[in-house]
Design a protein around this motif. Structure first.
Motif, mmCIF file in Angstrom:
data_model
loop_
_atom_site.group_PDB
_atom_site.id
_atom_site.type_symbol
_atom_site.label_atom_id
_atom_site.label_comp_id
_atom_site.label_asym_id
_atom_site.label_seq_id
_atom_site.Cartn_x
_atom_site.Cartn_y
_atom_site.Cartn_z
ATOM 1 N N LEU A 49 4.299 0.548 1.476
ATOM 2 C CA LEU A 49 5.421 0.789 0.573
ATOM 3 C C LEU A 49 5.202 2.181 0.002
ATOM 4 C CD1 LEU A 49 7.974 -0.284 -0.814
ATOM 5 C CD2 LEU A 49 6.485 -1.202 -2.609
ATOM 6 N N THR A 50 5.896 3.155 0.568
ATOM 7 C CA THR A 50 5.620 4.555 0.280
ATOM 8 C C THR A 50 6.906 5.358 0.154
ATOM 9 O OG1 THR A 50 4.272 6.450 1.030
ATOM 10 C CG2 THR A 50 5.432 5.187 2.726
ATOM 11 N N SER A 51 6.774 6.569 -0.309
ATOM 12 C CA SER A 51 7.932 7.456 -0.420
ATOM 13 C C SER A 51 8.133 8.289 0.843
ATOM 14 C CB SER A 51 7.775 8.382 -1.629
ATOM 15 O OG SER A 51 6.592 9.142 -1.495
ATOM 16 N N SER A 52 7.197 8.215 1.773
ATOM 17 C CA SER A 52 7.252 9.055 2.972
ATOM 18 C C SER A 52 8.279 8.556 4.001
ATOM 19 C CB SER A 52 5.881 9.118 3.647
ATOM 20 O OG SER A 52 5.970 9.828 4.868
ATOM 21 N N LEU A 53 9.196 9.444 4.336
ATOM 22 C CA LEU A 53 10.170 9.185 5.408
ATOM 23 C C LEU A 53 9.723 9.830 6.717
ATOM 24 C CD1 LEU A 53 13.374 9.951 3.337
ATOM 25 C CD2 LEU A 53 12.726 7.732 4.231
ATOM 26 N N ASN A 54 8.550 10.421 6.728
ATOM 27 C CA ASN A 54 8.019 11.159 7.864
ATOM 28 C C ASN A 54 7.828 10.242 9.074
ATOM 29 O OD1 ASN A 54 6.124 12.427 9.681
ATOM 30 N ND2 ASN A 54 5.626 13.860 8.038
ATOM 31 N N LYS A 55 8.484 10.575 10.179
ATOM 32 C CA LYS A 55 8.375 9.752 11.398
ATOM 33 C C LYS A 55 6.934 9.691 11.916
ATOM 34 C CE LYS A 55 13.113 10.145 13.065
ATOM 35 N NZ LYS A 55 13.513 8.851 12.570
ATOM 36 N N HIS A 56 6.188 10.770 11.715
ATOM 37 C CA HIS A 56 4.774 10.776 12.118
ATOM 38 C C HIS A 56 4.005 9.691 11.352
ATOM 39 C CE1 HIS A 56 0.801 12.145 13.280
ATOM 40 N NE2 HIS A 56 0.478 12.201 11.991
ATOM 41 N N ASP A 57 4.273 9.565 10.053
ATOM 42 C CA ASP A 57 3.613 8.528 9.257
ATOM 43 C C ASP A 57 4.012 7.135 9.728
ATOM 44 O OD1 ASP A 57 2.299 10.389 7.703
ATOM 45 O OD2 ASP A 57 3.661 10.211 5.994
ATOM 46 N N ILE A 58 5.283 6.960 10.003
ATOM 47 C CA ILE A 58 5.769 5.657 10.474
ATOM 48 C C ILE A 58 5.093 5.296 11.795
ATOM 49 C CG2 ILE A 58 7.801 4.381 11.279
ATOM 50 C CD1 ILE A 58 9.426 6.185 9.257
ATOM 51 N N ASN A 59 5.048 6.241 12.723
ATOM 52 C CA ASN A 59 4.394 5.994 14.017
ATOM 53 C C ASN A 59 2.898 5.768 13.855
ATOM 54 O OD1 ASN A 59 6.791 6.196 15.456
ATOM 55 N ND2 ASN A 59 6.545 8.376 15.823
ATOM 56 N N ARG A 60 2.267 6.560 13.007
ATOM 57 C CA ARG A 60 0.825 6.424 12.786
ATOM 58 C C ARG A 60 0.487 5.041 12.238
ATOM 59 N NH1 ARG A 60 -2.674 10.319 8.719
ATOM 60 N NH2 ARG A 60 -4.692 9.312 9.056
ATOM 61 N N SER A 61 1.348 4.511 11.383
ATOM 62 C CA SER A 61 1.079 3.203 10.780
ATOM 63 C C SER A 61 1.028 2.087 11.819
ATOM 64 C CB SER A 61 2.117 2.883 9.709
ATOM 65 O OG SER A 61 3.359 2.538 10.277
ATOM 66 N N THR A 62 1.720 2.260 12.935
ATOM 67 C CA THR A 62 1.737 1.227 13.977
ATOM 68 C C THR A 62 0.402 1.119 14.711
ATOM 69 O OG1 THR A 62 2.606 2.680 15.708
ATOM 70 C CG2 THR A 62 4.226 1.529 14.321
ATOM 71 N N LYS A 63 -0.463 2.080 14.520
ATOM 72 C CA LYS A 63 -1.777 2.053 15.167
ATOM 73 C C LYS A 63 -2.761 1.118 14.455
ATOM 74 C CE LYS A 63 -1.419 6.649 17.231
ATOM 75 N NZ LYS A 63 -0.003 6.690 17.289
ATOM 76 N N TYR A 64 -2.355 0.602 13.323
ATOM 77 C CA TYR A 64 -3.198 -0.311 12.559
ATOM 78 C C TYR A 64 -2.644 -1.728 12.689
ATOM 79 C CZ TYR A 64 -5.084 3.918 10.467
ATOM 80 O OH TYR A 64 -5.681 5.140 10.279
ATOM 81 N N PRO A 65 -3.349 -2.608 13.381
ATOM 82 C CA PRO A 65 -2.853 -3.979 13.571
ATOM 83 C C PRO A 65 -2.618 -4.737 12.261
ATOM 84 C CG PRO A 65 -4.706 -3.546 15.034
ATOM 85 C CD PRO A 65 -4.596 -2.372 14.106
ATOM 86 N N LEU A 78 0.816 -1.220 0.000
ATOM 87 C CA LEU A 78 0.000 0.000 0.000
ATOM 88 C C LEU A 78 0.844 1.263 0.000
ATOM 89 C CD1 LEU A 78 -2.846 1.340 0.400
ATOM 90 C CD2 LEU A 78 -2.408 1.127 2.869
ATOM 91 N N ASP A 79 0.569 2.133 -0.965
ATOM 92 C CA ASP A 79 1.153 3.472 -0.965
ATOM 93 C C ASP A 79 0.286 4.361 -0.078
ATOM 94 O OD1 ASP A 79 2.704 5.701 -1.624
ATOM 95 O OD2 ASP A 79 1.591 6.104 -3.461
ATOM 96 N N LEU A 80 0.898 5.292 0.623
ATOM 97 C CA LEU A 80 0.136 6.200 1.486
ATOM 98 C C LEU A 80 -0.313 7.460 0.764
ATOM 99 C CD1 LEU A 80 2.135 6.020 4.829
ATOM 100 C CD2 LEU A 80 -0.010 4.869 4.253
ATOM 101 N N ASN A 81 0.549 7.984 -0.097
ATOM 102 C CA ASN A 81 0.299 9.284 -0.725
ATOM 103 C C ASN A 81 -0.400 9.116 -2.066
ATOM 104 O OD1 ASN A 81 1.680 10.657 1.398
ATOM 105 N ND2 ASN A 81 3.578 9.961 0.493
ATOM 106 N N MET A 82 -1.727 9.076 -1.991
ATOM 107 C CA MET A 82 -2.546 8.968 -3.194
ATOM 108 C C MET A 82 -3.630 10.041 -3.126
ATOM 109 S SD MET A 82 -2.952 4.830 -3.648
ATOM 110 C CE MET A 82 -3.556 4.518 -1.980
#
Length: 131
Positions: free
Chosen positions: A91-107, A59-63
Motif C-alpha cells: 500500500l504505497t504512493s508509487s505509481l511506478n511500473k518498475h515498482d509494480i513489476n518488481r513487487s511481483t518477484k516476491y511470492p 506495507l509502504d515502499l517509500n520509507m
C-alpha cells in the motif's frame, strides 16, 4: 479475528488506514510500525507464536533508512520460519511500473495498491482472508 500489521513511516497513514479498516471490515486487531527494521525484529521474536503474528501486512515502499524493499528482502528469508503464513499487501504512493513489476518477484506479495486506501482496496484485501 484478523490481525493486520501496518508498516508505514507516516503516522497519519496509520490513522487513516485504521479508520478505513474499522469502517469496512470484520473485527480486527492492528499492530503498527513506522520502521520496517523494527517490524522484522518483532516478526522474528514471535516467529513461533501464531497469536502474536499478523495474518497480513500492509506495507509502504517509500520509507527512509529501511525501505519497503529492504523489508521484503528480509521478510523473504524470514517468512519460511514463521509458524503461520503471512500475506503482504503493498500500500504505497508509487505509481511506478518498475515498482509494480518488481513487487511481483516476491511470492509473499499478494497485491499492489496505490494510496489512498479505499473501500474497494479493503474488499480486495479481505476477500481472501478467513475470519
Amino acid at each position: 479475528m484478523i490481525k493486520v500489521f501496518i508498516i508505514d513511516d507516516n503516522p497519519l497513514e496509520h490513522i487513516i488506514v485504521d479508520k478505513m479498516l474499522v469502517k469496512y471490515t470484520y473485527p480486527l486487531e492492528t499492530v503498527h510500525s513506522i520502521d520496517g527494521r523494527l517490524a522484522i525484529k518483532l516478526l522474528q521474536e514471535n516467529k513461533e507464536n501464531a497469536l502474536a503474528l499478523p495474518d497480513l501486512i500492509l506495507l509502504d515502499l517509500n520509507m527512509p533508512k529501511f525501505s519497503g524493499w529492504d523489508f521484503l528482502e528480509s521478510f523473504s528469508t524470514l517468512e519460511h520460519s514463521l509458524i503461520k503464513h503471512v500475506d503482504v499487501f503493498i500500500l504505497t504512493s508509487s505509481l511506478n511500473k518498475h515498482d509494480i513489476n518488481r513487487s511481483t518477484k516476491y511470492p509473499c506479495v499478494k497485491s499492489y495498491f496505490v494510496k489512498p486506501i479505499t473501500q474497494k482496496i479493503i474488499q480486495d484485501i479481505f476477500s481472501n482472508q478467513v475470519t
